[in-house]
Motif scaffolding. Structure first.
Motif, mmCIF file in Angstrom:
data_model
loop_
_atom_site.group_PDB
_atom_site.id
_atom_site.type_symbol
_atom_site.label_atom_id
_atom_site.label_comp_id
_atom_site.label_asym_id
_atom_site.label_seq_id
_atom_site.Cartn_x
_atom_site.Cartn_y
_atom_site.Cartn_z
ATOM 1 N N ALA A 150 0.978 -1.170 -0.056
ATOM 2 C CA ALA A 150 -0.083 0.024 -0.015
ATOM 3 C C ALA A 150 0.676 1.145 0.210
ATOM 4 N N ALA A 151 2.172 1.121 -0.176
ATOM 5 C CA ALA A 151 2.969 2.352 0.213
ATOM 6 C C ALA A 151 3.469 2.727 -1.292
ATOM 7 N N VAL A 152 2.244 3.485 -1.848
ATOM 8 C CA VAL A 152 2.180 4.239 -3.061
ATOM 9 C C VAL A 152 2.138 5.576 -2.834
ATOM 10 N N PRO A 153 2.677 6.545 -3.703
ATOM 11 C CA PRO A 153 2.599 8.075 -3.401
ATOM 12 C C PRO A 153 1.221 8.401 -3.445
ATOM 13 N N TYR A 154 0.883 9.298 -2.441
ATOM 14 C CA TYR A 154 -0.522 9.892 -2.520
ATOM 15 C C TYR A 154 -0.797 10.959 -3.613
ATOM 16 N N GLU A 155 -2.049 10.577 -3.958
ATOM 17 C CA GLU A 155 -2.373 11.561 -5.111
ATOM 18 C C GLU A 155 -3.261 12.723 -4.520
ATOM 19 N N ALA A 156 -3.315 13.700 -5.339
ATOM 20 C CA ALA A 156 -3.998 14.829 -4.925
ATOM 21 C C ALA A 156 -5.483 14.653 -4.432
ATOM 22 N N ASP A 157 -6.093 13.789 -4.933
ATOM 23 C CA ASP A 157 -7.460 13.522 -4.520
ATOM 24 C C ASP A 157 -7.576 12.630 -3.774
ATOM 25 N N ASP A 158 -6.557 11.695 -3.072
ATOM 26 C CA ASP A 158 -6.928 10.751 -2.024
ATOM 27 C C ASP A 158 -7.339 11.384 -0.769
ATOM 28 N N PRO A 159 -7.898 10.472 -0.020
ATOM 29 C CA PRO A 159 -8.636 10.875 1.092
ATOM 30 C C PRO A 159 -7.357 11.204 2.199
ATOM 31 N N THR A 160 -7.928 12.325 2.856
ATOM 32 C CA THR A 160 -6.915 12.938 3.882
ATOM 33 C C THR A 160 -7.091 12.080 5.353
ATOM 34 N N GLY A 161 -6.266 12.536 6.278
ATOM 35 C CA GLY A 161 -6.282 11.890 7.550
ATOM 36 C C GLY A 161 -5.343 12.327 8.435
ATOM 37 N N PRO A 162 -5.365 13.516 8.740
ATOM 38 C CA PRO A 162 -4.089 13.989 9.527
ATOM 39 C C PRO A 162 -4.155 13.377 11.059
ATOM 40 N N ARG A 163 -2.901 13.079 11.371
ATOM 41 C CA ARG A 163 -2.908 12.616 12.630
ATOM 42 C C ARG A 163 -2.132 13.541 13.959
ATOM 43 N N GLY A 183 -0.848 29.656 -14.541
ATOM 44 C CA GLY A 183 -2.199 29.233 -14.086
ATOM 45 C C GLY A 183 -2.595 27.818 -13.775
ATOM 46 N N GLY A 184 -1.527 26.994 -14.340
ATOM 47 C CA GLY A 184 -1.531 25.601 -14.092
ATOM 48 C C GLY A 184 -2.852 24.805 -14.739
ATOM 49 N N ARG A 185 -3.329 25.194 -15.843
ATOM 50 C CA ARG A 185 -4.601 24.769 -16.510
ATOM 51 C C ARG A 185 -5.817 24.757 -15.522
ATOM 52 N N GLY A 186 -5.774 25.630 -14.470
ATOM 53 C CA GLY A 186 -6.787 25.571 -13.736
ATOM 54 C C GLY A 186 -6.906 24.394 -12.488
ATOM 55 N N VAL A 187 -5.815 23.436 -12.518
ATOM 56 C CA VAL A 187 -5.782 22.564 -11.445
ATOM 57 C C VAL A 187 -5.763 22.961 -10.161
ATOM 58 N N THR A 188 -6.688 22.575 -9.199
ATOM 59 C CA THR A 188 -6.789 23.255 -7.973
ATOM 60 C C THR A 188 -6.137 22.905 -6.589
ATOM 61 N N THR A 189 -5.581 21.412 -6.830
ATOM 62 C CA THR A 189 -4.959 20.675 -5.997
ATOM 63 C C THR A 189 -3.825 19.861 -6.512
ATOM 64 N N LEU A 190 -2.553 20.334 -6.095
ATOM 65 C CA LEU A 190 -1.438 19.911 -6.754
ATOM 66 C C LEU A 190 -0.183 19.417 -5.589
ATOM 67 N N HIS A 191 0.420 18.702 -5.804
ATOM 68 C CA HIS A 191 1.694 18.104 -5.263
ATOM 69 C C HIS A 191 2.931 18.487 -5.814
ATOM 70 N N GLY A 222 11.345 11.206 -6.423
ATOM 71 C CA GLY A 222 11.911 10.049 -5.691
ATOM 72 C C GLY A 222 11.579 10.080 -4.390
ATOM 73 N N SER A 223 11.918 9.245 -3.493
ATOM 74 C CA SER A 223 11.726 9.217 -2.283
ATOM 75 C C SER A 223 12.931 8.707 -1.382
ATOM 76 N N ALA A 224 12.780 9.136 -0.005
ATOM 77 C CA ALA A 224 13.895 8.581 0.911
ATOM 78 C C ALA A 224 13.641 8.549 2.187
ATOM 79 N N THR A 225 14.216 7.891 3.064
ATOM 80 C CA THR A 225 13.914 7.869 4.512
ATOM 81 C C THR A 225 14.762 8.923 5.112
ATOM 82 N N VAL A 262 5.194 10.282 0.786
ATOM 83 C CA VAL A 262 5.438 10.452 -0.543
ATOM 84 C C VAL A 262 4.190 11.098 -1.232
ATOM 85 N N LEU A 263 4.328 12.004 -1.942
ATOM 86 C CA LEU A 263 3.157 12.812 -2.787
ATOM 87 C C LEU A 263 3.721 12.350 -4.300
ATOM 88 N N SER A 264 2.710 12.109 -4.802
ATOM 89 C CA SER A 264 2.615 11.754 -6.450
ATOM 90 C C SER A 264 2.675 13.185 -7.154
#
Length: 293
Positions: free
Chosen positions: A112-125, A210-218, A223-226, A264-266
């Motif tokens: 399940a460790a795949v990068p988060y997409e901009a429209d994925d469910p949130t859940g801050p801790r 203007g980013g083509r009007g995309v309203t939520t971006l990452h 890449g990724s790292a610890t 990691v953000l997609s």
């Protein structure tokens, strides 16, 4: 060319945005908290001008401090963000709200460790994550066309960043390399190290196109790292033995606010907006340390 106003301009990212805008010949102004308290609605109205683009870098970023002072974090991260969005709506200005990977639960593991997409469910801790997410929602409620840009693990590499406001992770590793024979760094937090220079350039590109009007971006370096990986890379880049960096668990460095284990953000939303991809994190790190000399 629209005028750019940077709030939180004395911080790490805000000051870099102004420097980058000057290099690109863009018309940009910046205000710090001493000049503009974004929790003051009337003051915000006086600063926001028609047809400008506001890049909001003002934030309460004391992740652990927020756990015991939620009101202070919420005042800036939610109420201040709402004030800016409402002022931009009234003035006919654009808004780019800088947000964070902490809006996600960060509990992905294994397959399940795949990068988060901009429209994925949130859940801050953490309180910090919850107030930043509340800020995102407040911004879009007041100004649906506003653009949220989530980023992560931002660094400049200088002691105190570029504004003297506190050392980032890379700067801390550089200091510890000089002071200690060995350094213990957590190896169970994975994200995407992001060089403030690259992020600033990306945000200015978004402001101009203007980013083509995309309203939520990452937006992070690729890449990724610890944290452990990043620390070793810092040591290696400055000619130190990376074996001096030793792994440990987050449990050994317990803090008031939980850190995302995986955040990691997609880049897919950034690419969909037609924006220039940010380079791999290890290339950006090498450049950052080379600039430091």
């Amino acid at each position: 060319m629209r005028r750019i106003l940077v709030t939180g301009a004395r911080g790490q990212l805000g000051s870099q945005l102004l420097r980058c805008a000057e290099d690109k010949g863009l018309q940009a102004a910046g205000v710090g908290s001493a000049e503009l308290d974004i929790t003051d609605r009337d003051a915000v109205d006086r600063w926001v001008e028609p047809d400008a683009v506001v890049i909001n870098c003002a934030a309460y970023t004391a992740v652990d401090g927020a756990e015991s002072d939620e009101a202070a974090a919420r005042a800036v991260n939610e109420i201040g963000a709402r004030n800016l969005a409402a002022a931009c709506s009234r003035a006919g200005a654009g808004l780019i709200q800088v947000s964070t990977d902490y809006v996600f639960a960060g509990d992905r593991a294994g397959d399940a460790a795949v990068p988060y997409e901009a429209d994925d469910p949130t859940g801050p801790r953490s309180v910090y994550g919850r107030t930043k997410l509340a800020g995102e929602r407040a911004v879009h409620a007041e100004l649906p066309s506003a653009q949220i840009v989530r980023t992560a693990w931002v660094y400049t590499g200088t002691a105190g960043g570029s504004s003297g406001a506190g050392a980032d992770f890379v700067a801390t590793m550089l200091r510890l390399e000089r002071e200690r024979d060995t350094v213990r760094v957590v190896d169970d937090q994975m994200g995407a190290p992001t060089y403030s220079v690259d992020l600033a350039a990306g945000l200015l590109e978004l402001a101009c196109t203007g980013g083509r009007g995309v309203t939520t971006l990452h937006a992070t370096n690729a890449g990724s790292a610890t944290r452990f990986d990043l620390a070793r890379a810092v040591f290696a880049e400055v000619g130190a033995d990376p074996e001096r960096v030793q792994p440990c668990s987050s449990a050994e460095f317990a803090k008031p606010a939980p850190r995302p284990a995986y955040s990691v953000l997609s880049p897919r939303s950034w690419e969909a907006a037609g924006l220039t991809p940010l380079r791999p994190w290890w290339e950006a790190l090498a450049d950052a340390l080379a600039r430091l000399g």
